[in-house]
Write a protein that holds these residues in place. Structure first.
Motif, PDB file in Angstrom:
ATOM      1  N   ARG A 165       2.451   1.710  -3.358  1.00  0.00           N
ATOM      2  CA  ARG A 165       1.502   2.258  -4.340  1.00  0.00           C
ATOM      3  C   ARG A 165       1.330   3.765  -4.154  1.00  0.00           C
ATOM      4  O   ARG A 165       1.279   4.519  -5.130  1.00  0.00           O
ATOM      5  N   GLU A 166       1.219   4.196  -2.923  1.00  0.00           N
ATOM      6  CA  GLU A 166       1.070   5.631  -2.646  1.00  0.00           C
ATOM      7  C   GLU A 166       2.305   6.405  -3.111  1.00  0.00           C
ATOM      8  O   GLU A 166       2.184   7.475  -3.703  1.00  0.00           O
ATOM      9  N   GLU A 167       3.483   5.870  -2.843  1.00  0.00           N
ATOM     10  CA  GLU A 167       4.724   6.513  -3.283  1.00  0.00           C
ATOM     11  C   GLU A 167       4.799   6.547  -4.807  1.00  0.00           C
ATOM     12  O   GLU A 167       5.231   7.541  -5.394  1.00  0.00           O
ATOM     13  N   ALA A 168       4.370   5.473  -5.452  1.00  0.00           N
ATOM     14  CA  ALA A 168       4.410   5.407  -6.912  1.00  0.00           C
ATOM     15  C   ALA A 168       3.474   6.442  -7.538  1.00  0.00           C
ATOM     16  O   ALA A 168       3.796   7.022  -8.579  1.00  0.00           O
ATOM     17  N   LYS A 169       2.340   6.685  -6.905  1.00  0.00           N
ATOM     18  CA  LYS A 169       1.430   7.728  -7.399  1.00  0.00           C
ATOM     19  C   LYS A 169       2.129   9.085  -7.376  1.00  0.00           C
ATOM     20  O   LYS A 169       1.976   9.891  -8.282  1.00  0.00           O
ATOM     21  N   ARG A 170       2.892   9.322  -6.318  1.00  0.00           N
ATOM     22  CA  ARG A 170       3.589  10.593  -6.155  1.00  0.00           C
ATOM     23  C   ARG A 170       4.764  10.711  -7.120  1.00  0.00           C
ATOM     24  O   ARG A 170       4.976  11.742  -7.739  1.00  0.00           O
ATOM     25  N   ASP A 229       6.896   2.637 -11.069  1.00  0.00           N
ATOM     26  CA  ASP A 229       6.120   1.410 -10.956  1.00  0.00           C
ATOM     27  C   ASP A 229       6.113   1.000  -9.482  1.00  0.00           C
ATOM     28  O   ASP A 229       7.177   0.886  -8.865  1.00  0.00           O
ATOM     29  N   PHE A 230       4.941   0.776  -8.922  1.00  0.00           N
ATOM     30  CA  PHE A 230       4.852   0.474  -7.494  1.00  0.00           C
ATOM     31  C   PHE A 230       5.607  -0.798  -7.126  1.00  0.00           C
ATOM     32  O   PHE A 230       6.095  -0.944  -6.007  1.00  0.00           O
ATOM     33  N   TRP A 252       0.841  -1.200   0.000  1.00  0.00           N
ATOM     34  CA  TRP A 252       0.000   0.000   0.000  1.00  0.00           C
ATOM     35  C   TRP A 252       0.877   1.252   0.000  1.00  0.00           C
ATOM     36  O   TRP A 252       0.651   2.175  -0.785  1.00  0.00           O
ATOM     37  N   GLY A 259       5.559   8.602  -9.850  1.00  0.00           N
ATOM     38  CA  GLY A 259       5.394   8.141 -11.220  1.00  0.00           C
ATOM     39  C   GLY A 259       6.115   6.834 -11.517  1.00  0.00           C
ATOM     40  O   GLY A 259       6.123   6.368 -12.649  1.00  0.00           O
TER      41      GLY A 259
END
Length: 118
Positions: free
Chosen positions: A38-43, A47-48, A35, A45
């Motif tokens: 995923r949050e870091e990847a949203k920030r 791949d999570f 989780w 860009g």
């Protein structure tokens, strides 16, 4: 070090600290690490999955957390080398489409991790 590199390094340190804070009182399922990845990847860009693997490597290599199973005696940390643990983690995550829903393993904070949390 440029401003972007500094932000990146600070972001990753913050990511490690957030995961450690989650685990300060109890074991956490690998779902929690995913989780946060995923949050870091949203920030960022990224791949999570790459974020998750890099995060796990830091946590294990710096002896901040242990990866393991829940067994009869409670949390049972894996004793294999970090590289093998990471490969097992990736293989397991891939086998469930990177959505384990509590079906895989657990992470436990170490005394070193607790010192970092403060």
């Amino acid at each position: 070090m440029g401003a972007d590199e500094k932000d990146e390094a600070g972001g990753r340190a913050g990511l490690v600290d957030r995961v450690l804070a989650e685990a300060a009182d109890d074991w956490i399922p690998v779902d929690m690490l995913l989780w946060h990845a995923r949050e870091e990847a949203k920030r960022s860009g990224e791949d999570f999955r790459q974020v998750a693997v890099a995060l796990l490597e830091v946590l294990l290599e710096e002896h901040l957390m242990e990866l393991g199973d829940l067994g009869e005696s409670g949390f049972e940390a894996w004793s294999s080398p970090v590289g093998e643990q990471v490969r097992r983690f990736v293989d397991g995550c891939e086998s469930v489409g990177w959505e384990p829903f509590g079906a895989l393993w657990w992470l436990a904070i170490t005394p070193e991790g607790l010192r970092r949390v403060g």
